[in-house]
Design a protein around this motif. Structure first.
Motif, PDB file in Angstrom:
ATOM      1  N   GLY A 269       0.843  -1.191   0.000  1.00 15.15           N
ATOM      2  CA  GLY A 269       0.000   0.000   0.000  1.00 15.15           C
ATOM      3  C   GLY A 269       0.875   1.237   0.000  1.00 15.15           C
TER       4      GLY A 269
ATOM      5  N   MET B 233      -3.713   3.946  -2.952  1.00 15.88           N
ATOM      6  CA  MET B 233      -4.430   3.495  -1.749  1.00 15.88           C
ATOM      7  C   MET B 233      -3.490   3.123  -0.614  1.00 15.88           C
TER       8      MET B 233
ATOM      9  N   THR C 107      -5.666   1.018  -7.373  1.00  9.47           N
ATOM     10  CA  THR C 107      -5.063   0.898  -6.043  1.00  9.47           C
ATOM     11  C   THR C 107      -3.744   1.678  -5.946  1.00  9.47           C
TER      12      THR C 107
ATOM     13  N   LYS D  22     -12.145  -1.428   1.173  1.00 11.75           N
ATOM     14  CA  LYS D  22     -12.831  -1.592  -0.119  1.00 11.75           C
ATOM     15  C   LYS D  22     -13.165  -3.067  -0.357  1.00 11.75           C
TER      16      LYS D  22
ATOM     17  N   THR E 281      -6.602  -2.987  -9.602  1.00 11.33           N
ATOM     18  CA  THR E 281      -7.868  -2.328  -9.284  1.00 11.33           C
ATOM     19  C   THR E 281      -8.721  -3.215  -8.384  1.00 11.33           C
TER      20      THR E 281
ATOM     21  N   ALA F 180      -7.532  -0.175   1.058  1.00  9.59           N
ATOM     22  CA  ALA F 180      -7.742  -1.362   0.212  1.00  9.59           C
ATOM     23  C   ALA F 180      -8.493  -2.441   0.989  1.00  9.59           C
TER      24      ALA F 180
ATOM     25  N   ILE G 173      -0.020  -2.969  -3.664  1.00 15.85           N
ATOM     26  CA  ILE G 173      -0.880  -3.870  -2.888  1.00 15.85           C
ATOM     27  C   ILE G 173      -0.833  -5.248  -3.544  1.00 15.85           C
TER      28      ILE G 173
END
Length: 82
Positions: free
Chosen positions: A20, A60, A57, A68, A51, A65, A27
């Motif tokens: 991240g 993010m 991402t 989500k 994504t 993440a 990620i």
């Protein structure tokens, strides 16, 4: 080459992530639970998530993440780079 993986909901999805923006790393799938939805959907440790449900991402944080993924309705669509 990006691969799109769609997992039928609801959670648990059967995988863990690492990295991240806060870690300075993309990620990435760090663990896949044997016989879980992610394993059935052919997610693999080391896959980089590009994504989550169509949302990039790139910027993010790890917690963003995770949220989500957790809050994904019905199904979870991930685009991953192998």
């Amino acid at each position: 080459m990006p691969v799109t993986v769609t997992l039928p909901g609801p959670a648990p999805w059967g995988f863990r992530i690492s990295g991240g923006r806060d870690f300075g790393k993309p990620i990435t799938i760090s663990k896949v639970t044997e016989h879980g939805k992610a394993a059935t959907g052919d997610l693999r440790p080391g896959d980089v998530i590009v994504t989550i449900n169509g949302e990039s991402t790139a910027e993010m944080l790890n917690v963003e993440a995770q949220n989500k993924i957790k809050q994904s309705p019905g199904q979870l669509r991930l685009e991953v780079e192998r």
